[in-house]
Design an enzyme around this catalytic site. Structure first.
Site, short mmCIF file in Angstrom:
data_model
loop_
_atom_site.label_atom_id
_atom_site.label_comp_id
_atom_site.label_asym_id
_atom_site.label_seq_id
_atom_site.Cartn_x
_atom_site.Cartn_y
_atom_site.Cartn_z
N GLY A 1 7.17 4.34 8.34
CA GLY A 1 6.27 5.46 8.63
C GLY A 1 6.56 6.04 10.00
N SER A 2 5.54 6.60 10.58
CA SER A 2 5.74 7.33 11.84
C SER A 2 5.86 6.37 13.03
CB SER A 2 4.56 8.27 12.08
OG SER A 2 3.37 7.52 12.18
N THR A 3 6.50 6.83 14.07
CA THR A 3 6.66 6.02 15.27
C THR A 3 5.30 5.74 15.91
OG1 THR A 3 8.94 6.68 15.65
CG2 THR A 3 7.70 6.01 17.59
N LYS B 1 0.84 -1.20 0.00
CA LYS B 1 0.00 0.00 0.00
C LYS B 1 0.88 1.24 0.00
CE LYS B 1 -1.92 2.44 3.34
NZ LYS B 1 -1.82 3.79 2.77
N GLU C 1 10.36 0.61 10.29
CA GLU C 1 11.34 1.69 10.05
C GLU C 1 10.61 2.99 10.37
OE1 GLU C 1 14.36 1.21 9.44
OE2 GLU C 1 14.43 -0.81 8.61
N GLY D 1 3.72 3.01 13.95
CA GLY D 1 4.53 1.82 14.16
C GLY D 1 4.22 1.13 15.49
N CYS E 1 13.70 10.47 6.91
CA CYS E 1 13.63 9.97 8.28
C CYS E 1 14.97 10.10 9.00
CB CYS E 1 13.16 8.53 8.27
SG CYS E 1 14.04 7.53 7.09
N GLU F 1 10.28 15.15 16.23
CA GLU F 1 10.55 15.10 14.80
C GLU F 1 9.65 16.12 14.10
OE1 GLU F 1 9.17 11.63 12.54
OE2 GLU F 1 11.14 11.56 11.61
P1 NAP Z 1 2.39 7.43 8.80
O1 NAP Z 1 1.26 8.32 9.06
O2 NAP Z 1 2.84 6.49 9.84
O3 NAP Z 1 2.03 6.66 7.46
C1 NAP Z 1 2.87 5.69 6.88
C2 NAP Z 1 2.02 4.69 6.13
O4 NAP Z 1 1.22 3.96 7.06
C3 NAP Z 1 1.05 5.31 5.15
O5 NAP Z 1 0.92 4.45 4.03
C4 NAP Z 1 -0.22 5.36 5.98
O6 NAP Z 1 -1.37 5.45 5.20
C5 NAP Z 1 -0.14 4.04 6.71
N1 NAP Z 1 -0.95 3.96 7.91
C6 NAP Z 1 -1.46 4.94 8.68
N2 NAP Z 1 -2.16 4.43 9.73
C7 NAP Z 1 -2.07 3.07 9.63
C8 NAP Z 1 -2.55 1.99 10.41
N3 NAP Z 1 -3.28 2.18 11.51
N4 NAP Z 1 -2.25 0.73 10.01
C9 NAP Z 1 -1.50 0.52 8.92
N5 NAP Z 1 -1.03 1.50 8.12
C10 NAP Z 1 -1.29 2.78 8.48
O7 NAP Z 1 3.69 8.25 8.42
P2 NAP Z 1 3.79 9.49 7.47
O8 NAP Z 1 3.46 10.69 8.27
O9 NAP Z 1 3.06 9.25 6.21
O10 NAP Z 1 5.35 9.45 7.12
C11 NAP Z 1 6.29 10.19 7.79
C12 NAP Z 1 6.93 9.38 8.89
O11 NAP Z 1 7.59 8.26 8.35
C13 NAP Z 1 7.99 10.14 9.64
O12 NAP Z 1 7.84 9.93 11.01
C14 NAP Z 1 9.29 9.54 9.17
O13 NAP Z 1 10.36 9.64 10.04
C15 NAP Z 1 8.90 8.15 8.89
N6 NAP Z 1 9.79 7.55 7.91
C16 NAP Z 1 10.69 6.60 8.33
C17 NAP Z 1 11.58 6.04 7.44
C18 NAP Z 1 12.57 5.00 7.88
O14 NAP Z 1 13.11 4.31 7.04
N7 NAP Z 1 12.82 4.84 9.15
C19 NAP Z 1 11.56 6.44 6.12
C20 NAP Z 1 10.64 7.40 5.72
C21 NAP Z 1 9.75 7.94 6.63
P3 NAP Z 1 -1.91 6.90 4.73
O15 NAP Z 1 -0.81 7.89 4.83
O16 NAP Z 1 -2.33 6.69 3.35
O17 NAP Z 1 -3.00 7.26 5.69
#
Ligand code: NAP
Ligand code: MG
Length: 493
Positions: A243-245, A191, A265, A248, A299, A396
């Site tokens: 994605g976000s902590t 996804k 991650e 996660g 990230c 962050e």
């Molecule tokens: P996010 O809100 O956690 O979303 C990441 C993904 O998870 C999206 O596809 C999101 O869908 C999906 N998602 C949201 N709620 C979910 C749930 N309850 N169950 C399963 N999937 C769910 O993160 P973001 O704000 O988009 O991304 C930014 C974050 O990612 C930052 O904190 C960044 O540090 C982190 N990041 C980490 C890395 C790494 O390698 N460590 C790399 C890049 C980014 P939708 O967005 O479509 O709602």
């Protein structure tokens, strides 16, 4: 569907449909999610927020494909050839993929064409080398008479992988999951983030053209609710999440239900540490790139700067003047260096965190405001604080925002670098080899870069200490998460 009228490059976006079992399907029961161009705020398309029924179809297709000899019995070299073919197709469609990514995410074409798309090719070629090298070992049991037993391990693909990716590197992070999962012989339901679905849909077209059997890769569109259906699905063996902590942690709690395998991650608040002996000609542009590239939406961006008090002003002025050379504009304008952040929500989140930092006492060295134009643009920003409780120092921000803190004592550097709940990356600038290695050992982070920045590599494990996640992507280590090890013991006595 075309981008709105503009002097920028015209981009043909794929239709916003799910790709399941080799077919492009809508979800008739799904709500629509609008997709916007973050540089103009204009709507450029819509995708379904796919329901549990579509996730079910995708998991069923991936399960069939996992057991189908067309995939399961493929010779390792044939799997390698498929991955190479996909890499070649990406090269052939490089400019189209880069343009889609720049329109959808807002990132400069200068980066998507030289970084995002080439990285996908390199990762696929690297992982194409693995299928023929993945095997178990013959072992001598410790408790049985020598020669009485033939014992060995098998390494078997874990099953259907549920991959969930964020919007900051939509194509790259999808390939970081797809390449090792496919090299290991798994099948995938993936996804993209709701904000940036299109490059992965284009990739699905290329996956089909490369000749992967139907159902090996399935793309399901939607928001967090769709992601939650993937996390909860009993047919999925492993979740690979970036994605976000906060999300996660939620996923970690959900997979406890059926003990799915999981890698996470997550976020970061990575330090850039400049030592007194550092070559500032390298450190200043390096520190600037580490926080301003991709509008800070990386990230492992270097978002907390520690510089010696003596050179602090010079370092900050230098970083600000590098930031000022980053031309602000839409991703598709060829000379853009700093694109918008991805969405109104992200803009509000970044500005909210900057304002909270200032309110709590951080001084603005430079930037600090939204750019006065259409689109979600934020000025390259440097905040100064020595208050280690300031929210801009602790949280962050995920925008082009650096929090800078001077230091006096070299001995406090490791403690400062580690003064965060995260542990994804760290950047160290010094000409002293011993200090570099000493600090690298003391810093609690998955990757420490010395005299360089933002340089992941397919052969080097990547992941987080502490609340930056569980497990490692990339390199040989990633296969620990996509393969199960089975011991076979045969009595031959
Ligand atoms: P996010 O809100 O956690 O979303 C990441 C993904 O998870 C999206 O596809 C999101 O869908 C999906 N998602 C949201 N709620 C979910 C749930 N309850 N169950 C399963 N999937 C769910 O993160 P973001 O704000 O988009 O991304 C930014 C974050 O990612 C930052 O904190 C960044 O540090 C982190 N990041 C980490 C890395 C790494 O390698 N460590 C790399 C890049 C980014 P939708 O967005 O479509 O709602
Ligand atoms: Mg978008």
């Amino acid at each position: 569907m075309n981008a709105p009228e503009s002097p920028r490059i015209a981009v043909q976006l794929p239709d916003g449909l799910n790709y399941v079992n080799g077919q492009w399907i809508d979800d008739p029961d799904a709500e629509r999610i609008e997709v916007r161009d973050p540089a103009t705020e204009a709507i450029i398309g819509a995708i379904p927020c796919s329901t549990a029924a579509t996730v079910d179809r995708a998991v069923a297709a991936a399960t069939r494909a996992f057991h189908d000899p067309a995939w399961a019995s493929l010779a390792p070299l044939a799997r390698e050839a498929l991955l190479h073919r996909l890499a070649t197709l990406i090269e052939e469609h490089a400019s189209e993929l880069a343009a889609i990514e720049s329109l959808d995410n807002g990132k400069p074409l200068a980066f998507s064409s030289t970084l995002d798309v080439p990285v996908c090719v390199q990762w696929l070629r690297y992982f194409a080398g693995w299928p023929s090298k993945l095997s178990g070992r013959q072992l001598a049991p410790a408790m049985l008479p020598a020669g009485s037993t033939h014992a060995y391990t098998l390494r078997e693909p874990v099953g259907v992988v549920g991959a969930i990716v964020p919007w900051n590197f939509p194509l790259v992070l999808a390939v970081w999951k797809l390449a090792p999962a496919l090299a290991a012989g798994c099948t995938v339901v993936i996804k993209p983030a709701e904000q940036t679905p299109y490059s992965l849909l284009k990739l699905a077209q290329l996956i089909e053209a490369a000749g992967f059997p139907k159902g090996v890769v399935n793309v399901v569109l939607g928001d967090g609710r769709t992601g939650q259906h993937i996390v909860d699905h009993p047919g999925i063996a492993k979740i690979s999440f970036t994605g976000s902590t906060a999300v996660g942690k939620r996923i970690a709690a959900c997979v406890a239900n059926d003990l799915k395998r999981v890698t996470l991650e997550l976020g970061g608040k990575s330090p850039t540490v400049i030592l007194p002996d550092a070559d500032l000609e390298t450190a200043i542009p390096g520190a600037a790139q580490a926080v301003f590239v991709n509008s800070g939406q990386i990230c492992f961006a270097g978002t907390r700067l520690f510089a010696p008090r003596k050179t602090f002003d010079r370092v900050l002025d230098g970083i600000a003047s590098v930031g000022a050379t980053f031309k602000i504009g839409a991703g598709l304008e060829p000379d853009t260096m700093l694109g918008p952040v991805v969405s109104q929500r992200q803009l509000d989140s970044v500005m909210g965190r900057v304002e909270a930092g200032i309110k709590a006492g951080a001084a603005v060295h430079s930037g600090g405001k939204r750019v006065a134009r259409e689109g979600y643009f934020v000025e390259p920003t440097i905040l100064v604080t020595d208050d280690r409780q300031n929210p801009a120092y602790r949280e962050e921000v995920f925008g082009p925002v650096l929090t800078a803190t001077p230091y006096d004592d070299l001995d406090e550097l490791a403690a400062l670098a580690n003064d965060t709940e995260y542990g994804l990356g760290a950047h160290v600038y010094t000409r002293d080899l011993s200090k570099a290695h000493q600090l690298a050992r003391k810093i609690q982070a998955g990757t420490v870069w010395v005299n360089t920045q933002l340089a992941p590599d397919p052969h080097l494990p990547f992941g987080g200490f502490k609340q930056s996640g569980w497990g490692r992507e990339n390199g040989e280590d990633v296969f620990a998460h996509y393969l199960e090890t089975k011991s076979v013991v045969v009595n031959i006595g």
